[in-house]
Design a protein around this motif. Structure first.
Motif, PDB file in Angstrom:
ATOM      1  N   LEU A 355     -50.863 -10.439 -76.791  1.00  0.00           N
ATOM      2  CA  LEU A 355     -50.727  -8.796 -76.930  1.00  0.00           C
ATOM      3  C   LEU A 355     -52.122  -7.946 -76.587  1.00  0.00           C
ATOM      4  N   MET A 356     -52.515  -8.315 -77.597  1.00  0.00           N
ATOM      5  CA  MET A 356     -53.989  -7.868 -77.436  1.00  0.00           C
ATOM      6  C   MET A 356     -54.809  -8.114 -76.319  1.00  0.00           C
ATOM      7  N   ILE A 357     -54.994  -9.202 -75.460  1.00  0.00           N
ATOM      8  CA  ILE A 357     -55.611  -9.871 -74.798  1.00  0.00           C
ATOM      9  C   ILE A 357     -55.021  -9.379 -72.714  1.00  0.00           C
ATOM     10  N   GLY A 358     -53.734  -8.674 -72.961  1.00  0.00           N
ATOM     11  CA  GLY A 358     -52.850  -8.320 -71.253  1.00  0.00           C
ATOM     12  C   GLY A 358     -52.077  -8.611 -71.162  1.00  0.00           C
ATOM     13  N   MET A 359     -50.825  -9.974 -72.304  1.00  0.00           N
ATOM     14  CA  MET A 359     -49.919 -11.175 -71.757  1.00  0.00           C
ATOM     15  C   MET A 359     -49.104 -10.046 -72.019  1.00  0.00           C
ATOM     16  N   VAL A 360     -48.728  -9.070 -71.788  1.00  0.00           N
ATOM     17  CA  VAL A 360     -47.753  -8.287 -71.649  1.00  0.00           C
ATOM     18  C   VAL A 360     -46.482  -7.332 -70.847  1.00  0.00           C
ATOM     19  N   GLY A 361     -47.384  -7.925 -70.421  1.00  0.00           N
ATOM     20  CA  GLY A 361     -47.194  -7.295 -68.815  1.00  0.00           C
ATOM     21  C   GLY A 361     -45.865  -8.311 -68.277  1.00  0.00           C
ATOM     22  N   PHE A 362     -44.966  -7.741 -66.992  1.00  0.00           N
ATOM     23  CA  PHE A 362     -44.018  -7.386 -66.104  1.00  0.00           C
ATOM     24  C   PHE A 362     -45.198  -8.987 -65.358  1.00  0.00           C
ATOM     25  N   VAL A 363     -45.030 -10.256 -65.245  1.00  0.00           N
ATOM     26  CA  VAL A 363     -44.506 -10.639 -64.697  1.00  0.00           C
ATOM     27  C   VAL A 363     -43.992 -12.163 -63.304  1.00  0.00           C
ATOM     28  N   PRO A 364     -43.133 -11.915 -62.370  1.00  0.00           N
ATOM     29  CA  PRO A 364     -41.960 -11.944 -61.599  1.00  0.00           C
ATOM     30  C   PRO A 364     -41.901 -13.983 -61.733  1.00  0.00           C
ATOM     31  N   ALA A 365     -42.606 -14.438 -61.879  1.00  0.00           N
ATOM     32  CA  ALA A 365     -43.783 -15.505 -60.629  1.00  0.00           C
ATOM     33  C   ALA A 365     -44.542 -16.421 -61.793  1.00  0.00           C
ATOM     34  N   ALA A 366     -43.956 -17.769 -62.089  1.00  0.00           N
ATOM     35  CA  ALA A 366     -44.841 -18.986 -62.876  1.00  0.00           C
ATOM     36  C   ALA A 366     -46.354 -18.476 -62.240  1.00  0.00           C
ATOM     37  N   ILE A 383     -40.807  -8.815 -75.127  1.00  0.00           N
ATOM     38  CA  ILE A 383     -40.611  -7.970 -74.399  1.00  0.00           C
ATOM     39  C   ILE A 383     -39.183  -7.977 -73.643  1.00  0.00           C
ATOM     40  N   TRP A 384     -37.869  -8.918 -73.989  1.00  0.00           N
ATOM     41  CA  TRP A 384     -36.647  -8.869 -73.712  1.00  0.00           C
ATOM     42  C   TRP A 384     -36.176  -8.358 -74.795  1.00  0.00           C
ATOM     43  N   GLU A 385     -36.397  -8.655 -75.659  1.00  0.00           N
ATOM     44  CA  GLU A 385     -35.925  -7.319 -76.936  1.00  0.00           C
ATOM     45  C   GLU A 385     -36.009  -6.040 -76.846  1.00  0.00           C
TER      46      GLU A 385
END
Length: 425
Positions: A355-366, A383-385
């Motif tokens: 979360l600290m390095i920004g991997m909390v965004g919405f990513v719609p593709a692999a 994110i889903w919770e």
């Protein structure tokens, strides 16, 4: 004399009885602790399974839609409202007519996923000659409609307390009666990436991101950690500097994971300009987290190799390096591999540093590469919770099941490798 001996025997018998009683109490407490632990584990897994199993049940609708030539421009097919066409086809099957404000069509569209409209658009783009013809498409119903079919929306509840009206529930019953709606295994959950629509959301992007991130962490943490452990255990002299290094390695293994996230943010992103929210920066952070564990596990495995192996190799003329890399390290490899796999499995479940390095965004593709934007399974669960849609919550539990399966596979691999290559001395 006889009385003293009798009292001594009685005292010894009482002490022996108390000792046996203490042993029985200790065994009972140990058994109770195991039972309580297993009960909590069963409660946890049972709760997650009960909440998430319904995600793997998909409810799909099959409908034939006429692609009106007057509403579709062959030069710009994306300008047409395909969702409305799907709704009108469903209304025709239900015998409904829309009013001048389009209220009925809106209520029907609330039952049908946008995925059907996207399928029509793809069909027209691939073959413009379909314009003016009837095309049959199959896709998921909306998340709320799926919840109703799964029995998670109580029809007896007041209409104001649920998202679907009585009329919409009646339409869903009629669609099911006509055979337009059917259930099956939800393979899309495993093959699709994240989406703003719950019925279209899947974990494939998060699984790929997790695998790429673990790959980066493994190729960095394992070689560096093993070589560092070999040097410290087999070559380094025992002095205050090596003692300081050992103490710091042990301390780093206990550092909270969020500190590694802050380190990755400051060093890898702000200083080295590694792309934010990429498997590369995530793997670098997890490699830092895993290094102390890999070093400690490797040193323990090296210590377990009997000194006689080293002495025999050196007695036959092998150098210190040959002794370590030809004899000691191969014999210690089961413990090394076990420690490495378990450390990576532990890192897979970490959320705070990512979360600290920004991997909390919405990513719609692999992700397509190590520097592409990506998400991972623990963050996807987070994110889903926190999503407001009720249907995302069942997908949260299903994603946890996928994450647990991922970690169980890694732990089983560690056990198998250890048993396959283990030597007993």
């Amino acid at each position: 004399m006889t009385d003293a001996a009798a009292r001594s025997r009685e005292a010894a018998a009482r002490r022996l009885k108390r000792r046996y009683a203490a042993e029985r109490r200790f065994r009972a407490l140990g058994l109770a602790a195991i039972v309580v632990a297993l009960a909590f584990l069963a409660l946890l897994l049972g709760r997650i399974t009960l909440q998430g199993w319904s995600t793997f049940e998909a409810w799909e609708m099959t409908v034939t839609v006429r692609l009106d030539a007057e509403r579709i421009d062959p030069a710009a097919p994306e300008g047409a409202n395909y969702n409305l066409m799907v709704a009108e086809a469903v209304m025709e099957r239900l015998g409904l007519e829309d009013d001048e404000f389009g209220v009925t069509a809106s209520k029907v569209m609330a039952l049908v996923s946008n995925d059907l409209g996207f399928q029509l658009l793809d069909e027209v783009r691939a073959d413009p000659s379909l314009i003016g013809q009837a095309v049959t498409v199959t896709g998921p119903v909306r998340a709320d409609a799926a919840l109703y079919y799964k029995g998670q929306i109580d029809r007896g509840a007041p209409e104001a307390m649920r998202k679907l009206s009585d009329g919409q529930l009646a339409w869903l019953d009629e669609l099911k009666r006509q055979g337009l709606v059917s259930s099956g295994f939800n393979l899309d959950f495993l093959t699709r990436s994240d989406s703003t629509e719950p019925e279209q959301a899947g974990v494939w992007g998060a699984v790929v991101g997790s695998a790429m991130m673990l790959f980066v962490a493994a190729i960095l943490a394992i070689p560096i950690g093993v070589l560092a452990a070999v040097y410290l255990e087999e070559f380094a002299r025992r002095n205050r500097w090596t003692d300081l290094v050992e103490v710091n390695i042990n301390n780093l293994a206990a550092v909270p994971s969020i500190v590694y996230g802050l380190l990755g943010l400051a060093v890898f992103i702000n200083w080295l300009a590694v792309p934010r929210s990429s498997p590369l920066v995530g793997g670098l952070v997890l490699a830092l987290m895993s290094l102390p564990t890999v070093i400690i596990a490797t040193r323990s495995a090296l210590k377990a190799v009997p000194p006689s192996i080293r002495e025999a190799a050196m007695a036959l003329g092998a150098s210190r390096t040959q002794t370590v890399f030809h004899h000691v390290l191969p014999l210690a490899m089961p413990g090394v591999m076990t420690g490495a796999i378990l450390s990576l499995a532990h890192a897979l479940g970490e959320t705070a540093p990512l979360l600290m390095i920004g991997m909390v965004g919405f990513v719609p593709a692999a992700p397509e590469g190590l520097t592409s934007a990506a998400t991972v399974l623990p963050v996807q669960v987070f994110i889903w919770e926190n999503a407001s849609e009720r249907a995302f919550h069942e997908r949260t539990a299903a994603a946890i099941l996928v994450l647990l399966a991922f970690m169980i596979v890694m732990n089983l691999a560690a056990v198998v490798l250890r048993r396959r290559f283990e030597r007993r001395w």
